[in-house]
Each structure stands twice: as C-alpha cells, then as structure tokens.
Design a protein around this motif. Structure first.
Motif, short mmCIF file in Angstrom:
data_model
loop_
_atom_site.label_atom_id
_atom_site.label_comp_id
_atom_site.label_asym_id
_atom_site.label_seq_id
_atom_site.Cartn_x
_atom_site.Cartn_y
_atom_site.Cartn_z
N PHE A 1 86.29 44.78 72.72
CA PHE A 1 86.75 43.77 71.68
C PHE A 1 88.40 43.41 71.40
O PHE A 1 88.16 42.08 71.12
N ARG A 2 89.14 44.18 71.28
CA ARG A 2 90.30 43.90 71.06
C ARG A 2 90.61 43.44 71.76
O ARG A 2 91.79 42.24 71.07
N ASP A 3 91.26 43.40 72.89
CA ASP A 3 91.72 41.83 74.07
C ASP A 3 90.88 40.46 73.33
O ASP A 3 91.73 39.83 73.56
N ALA A 4 89.46 40.81 72.89
CA ALA A 4 88.72 39.57 72.46
C ALA A 4 89.84 39.05 71.60
O ALA A 4 89.38 37.82 71.51
N MET A 5 89.91 39.78 70.38
CA MET A 5 90.33 38.80 69.02
C MET A 5 91.30 39.03 69.29
O MET A 5 92.00 38.11 68.63
N GLU A 6 92.22 39.16 70.27
CA GLU A 6 93.89 38.97 70.58
C GLU A 6 93.43 37.41 71.44
O GLU A 6 94.28 37.01 70.83
N ARG A 7 93.04 37.34 72.36
CA ARG A 7 92.86 35.37 73.10
C ARG A 7 92.51 35.50 72.13
O ARG A 7 92.63 33.66 71.97
N SER A 8 91.28 34.88 70.43
CA SER A 8 91.02 34.51 69.62
C SER A 8 92.20 34.48 69.21
O SER A 8 92.06 32.90 68.61
N ARG A 9 92.59 35.27 68.98
CA ARG A 9 94.16 34.14 67.29
C ARG A 9 95.05 33.45 67.93
O ARG A 9 95.20 33.49 67.98
N SER A 10 95.41 34.12 69.56
CA SER A 10 96.70 33.52 69.86
C SER A 10 95.59 32.25 70.41
O SER A 10 97.04 31.00 70.71
N ALA A 11 94.59 31.83 70.77
CA ALA A 11 93.95 30.39 71.19
C ALA A 11 93.89 29.39 69.30
O ALA A 11 94.42 28.77 69.84
N ALA A 12 93.34 30.21 68.16
CA ALA A 12 93.89 29.93 67.36
C ALA A 12 95.06 29.50 67.10
O ALA A 12 95.34 28.55 66.62
N GLU A 13 96.40 30.21 66.93
CA GLU A 13 97.73 29.64 67.09
C GLU A 13 97.99 28.55 68.07
O GLU A 13 98.55 27.89 67.46
N CYS A 14 97.27 28.65 68.62
CA CYS A 14 98.31 26.92 69.72
C CYS A 14 97.65 26.37 69.00
O CYS A 14 98.04 25.75 69.67
N GLU A 15 95.58 25.86 69.10
CA GLU A 15 95.49 25.01 69.01
C GLU A 15 96.30 24.20 67.06
O GLU A 15 96.33 23.87 67.72
N LEU A 16 96.72 25.66 66.71
CA LEU A 16 96.81 24.60 64.60
C LEU A 16 98.91 24.33 65.05
O LEU A 16 99.04 23.89 64.87
N SER A 17 99.51 25.55 66.44
CA SER A 17 100.70 25.08 66.51
C SER A 17 100.50 23.38 67.50
O SER A 17 101.42 22.26 66.74
N GLU A 18 99.56 22.89 68.07
CA GLU A 18 99.45 21.79 68.53
C GLU A 18 99.16 20.96 67.62
O GLU A 18 99.14 19.62 67.74
#
Length: 76
Positions: free
Chosen positions: A42-59
C-alpha cells in the motif's frame, strides 16, 4: 449423583480454560507478516501515485503558460 454433577462443573471449566489458553497463545506472527507486507505494498502504491502526480504537475507547469481566463459574465 448430584455430587458428581457438581464435580463436573469445575472439570468443564478447567477444560474450557485450557482450550481458551491454547487458543490465546497461538502463533500470531503469520498474520502479522502478511499484514505488514500488505501495508508495504500500500505504501509503495501511494508513493508511485504521488510521484506520478508530481510529474504530471511539473509537466503542466513547465510546458506552456496558462491561457487567459474568459468570463461569462455579461455586464449591462
């Protein structure tokens, strides 16, 4: 016969206490290991979704300037 019935009550209590004691002292680590592994997933999945959201936001912020906002308000 009545005395035998009164002696069976404590005997059943001892047997019940022994069954409960053996159940209470069972090995609980198997469930804990599975639960901790699930939490790690669960923690790994939350980290992946957070990093994906940060990448989308920075793009989104670095790709183009924001478009002007149009108002639908009509004065008059």
């Amino acid at each position: 016969m009545a005395a035998l019935a009164w002696l069976l009550i404590p005997l059943f209590a001892v047997v019940g206490a022994a069954i409960w004691g053996s159940w209470a002292q069972r090995n609980k680590t198997i469930g804990d290991v599975a639960e901790l592994a699930g939490y790690a997933r669960f923690r790994d999945a939350m980290e992946r979704s957070r990093s994906a959201a940060e990448c989308e936001l920075s793009e989104m912020t670095s790709s183009s300037p924001p478009s002007p906002v149009r108002s639908s308000h009509v004065s008059g």
